[in-house]
Scaffold this motif. Structure first.
Motif, PDB file in Angstrom:
ATOM      1  N   TYR A 198       0.840  -1.197   0.000  1.00  0.00           N
ATOM      2  CA  TYR A 198       0.000   0.000   0.000  1.00  0.00           C
ATOM      3  C   TYR A 198       0.878   1.251   0.000  1.00  0.00           C
ATOM      4  N   ALA A 199       0.312   2.349  -0.530  1.00  0.00           N
ATOM      5  CA  ALA A 199       1.008   3.634  -0.524  1.00  0.00           C
ATOM      6  C   ALA A 199      -0.032   4.751  -0.494  1.00  0.00           C
ATOM      7  N   HIS A 200       0.255   5.806   0.270  1.00  0.00           N
ATOM      8  CA  HIS A 200      -0.613   6.986   0.337  1.00  0.00           C
ATOM      9  C   HIS A 200      -0.009   8.073  -0.539  1.00  0.00           C
ATOM     10  N   PHE A 201      -0.854   8.682  -1.389  1.00  0.00           N
ATOM     11  CA  PHE A 201      -0.426   9.772  -2.257  1.00  0.00           C
ATOM     12  C   PHE A 201      -1.331  10.971  -2.020  1.00  0.00           C
ATOM     13  N   ASP A 202      -0.755  12.180  -2.042  1.00  0.00           N
ATOM     14  CA  ASP A 202      -1.548  13.397  -1.905  1.00  0.00           C
ATOM     15  C   ASP A 202      -2.455  13.601  -3.110  1.00  0.00           C
ATOM     16  N   ASN A 203      -1.997  13.171  -4.290  1.00  0.00           N
ATOM     17  CA  ASN A 203      -2.768  13.358  -5.517  1.00  0.00           C
ATOM     18  C   ASN A 203      -2.536  12.155  -6.430  1.00  0.00           C
ATOM     19  N   ILE A 245      -7.824   1.756  -5.740  1.00  0.00           N
ATOM     20  CA  ILE A 245      -7.541   3.139  -5.354  1.00  0.00           C
ATOM     21  C   ILE A 245      -8.717   3.622  -4.526  1.00  0.00           C
ATOM     22  N   LYS A 246      -8.429   4.073  -3.318  1.00  0.00           N
ATOM     23  CA  LYS A 246      -9.486   4.549  -2.418  1.00  0.00           C
ATOM     24  C   LYS A 246      -9.070   5.886  -1.815  1.00  0.00           C
ATOM     25  N   PHE A 247     -10.069   6.596  -1.297  1.00  0.00           N
ATOM     26  CA  PHE A 247      -9.806   7.826  -0.555  1.00  0.00           C
ATOM     27  C   PHE A 247      -9.732   7.484   0.925  1.00  0.00           C
ATOM     28  N   ASP A 248      -8.626   7.826   1.568  1.00  0.00           N
ATOM     29  CA  ASP A 248      -8.468   7.592   2.997  1.00  0.00           C
ATOM     30  C   ASP A 248      -8.982   8.825   3.732  1.00  0.00           C
ATOM     31  N   LYS A 249     -10.175   8.723   4.317  1.00  0.00           N
ATOM     32  CA  LYS A 249     -10.795   9.891   4.943  1.00  0.00           C
ATOM     33  C   LYS A 249     -10.155  10.261   6.276  1.00  0.00           C
ATOM     34  N   ASN A 250      -9.295   9.424   6.823  1.00  0.00           N
ATOM     35  CA  ASN A 250      -8.570   9.785   8.051  1.00  0.00           C
ATOM     36  C   ASN A 250      -7.340  10.634   7.751  1.00  0.00           C
ATOM     37  N   ARG A 251      -6.679  10.339   6.635  1.00  0.00           N
ATOM     38  CA  ARG A 251      -5.462  11.076   6.278  1.00  0.00           C
ATOM     39  C   ARG A 251      -5.682  12.052   5.125  1.00  0.00           C
ATOM     40  N   TYR A 252      -6.885  12.036   4.514  1.00  0.00           N
ATOM     41  CA  TYR A 252      -7.218  12.898   3.380  1.00  0.00           C
ATOM     42  C   TYR A 252      -6.238  12.721   2.218  1.00  0.00           C
ATOM     43  N   THR A 253      -5.923  11.476   1.930  1.00  0.00           N
ATOM     44  CA  THR A 253      -5.025  11.140   0.828  1.00  0.00           C
ATOM     45  C   THR A 253      -5.630   9.997   0.020  1.00  0.00           C
ATOM     46  N   GLY A 254      -5.035   9.747  -1.115  1.00  0.00           N
ATOM     47  CA  GLY A 254      -5.431   8.592  -1.909  1.00  0.00           C
ATOM     48  C   GLY A 254      -4.632   7.382  -1.467  1.00  0.00           C
TER      49      GLY A 254
END
Length: 154
Positions: A42-47, A70-79
């Motif tokens: 997994y990886a979190h991206f700002d955009n 690809i999901k929106f992480d509503k806790n971190r506000y990232t993809g």
């Protein structure tokens, strides 16, 4: 009899051509099923603009996996991007970097992984912490124009 043989031969060639076209279309579109084993990373991206499911994951220009979700992480506000990495690529260090890269100027988006130097390796369910988001061409043009306007008022 000769006409029948000719018709059968033409029919076989047409069927072979249609099958070849179908296989080519599946290969190009990325809809072929992954037959090998893989593990999830997994990886979190700002955009994640322009990145899609089934996009390829590469390292050193070689495809080593694909994006599975690809999901929106509503806790971190990232993809949040889920990637399936081929099981034979089991030597990715935990400090590797994942970047969303564009093939060409306006081409498809995919994930490029740069290898880190840590001795610990990524395992199933781990996260790549060092990420670089997608480069959005419209944002770059807007920044350039805004900077030009701001410097032109001096």
């Amino acid at each position: 009899m000769r006409m029948r043989t000719l018709e059968l031969t033409v029919g076989v060639f047409i069927i072979a051509g249609l099958l070849a076209l179908a296989v080519l279309a599946l290969r190009v579109s990325g809809l072929t099923m992954n037959t090998g084993d893989s593990y999830k990373v997994y990886a979190h991206f700002d955009n994640v603009a322009g990145l899609s499911k089934r996009a390829r994951v590469t390292m050193a220009g070689v495809t080593i996996g694909q994006v599975t979700d690809i999901k929106f992480d509503k806790n971190r506000y990232t993809g949040l991007v889920e990637m399936a990495i081929n099981a034979d690529v089991d030597t990715l260090p935990v400090d590797s970097t994942a970047s969303i890269v564009t093939a060409g100027l306006l081409g498809e988006k995919y994930i490029g992984i740069s290898v880190g130097g840590d001795e610990l390796m990524l395992a199933d369910g781990d996260e790549i912490h060092d990420t670089q988001s997608a480069l959005v061409l419209e944002e770059l043009i807007g920044r350039f124009l805004l900077n030009t306007v701001n410097t032109g008022d001096d």
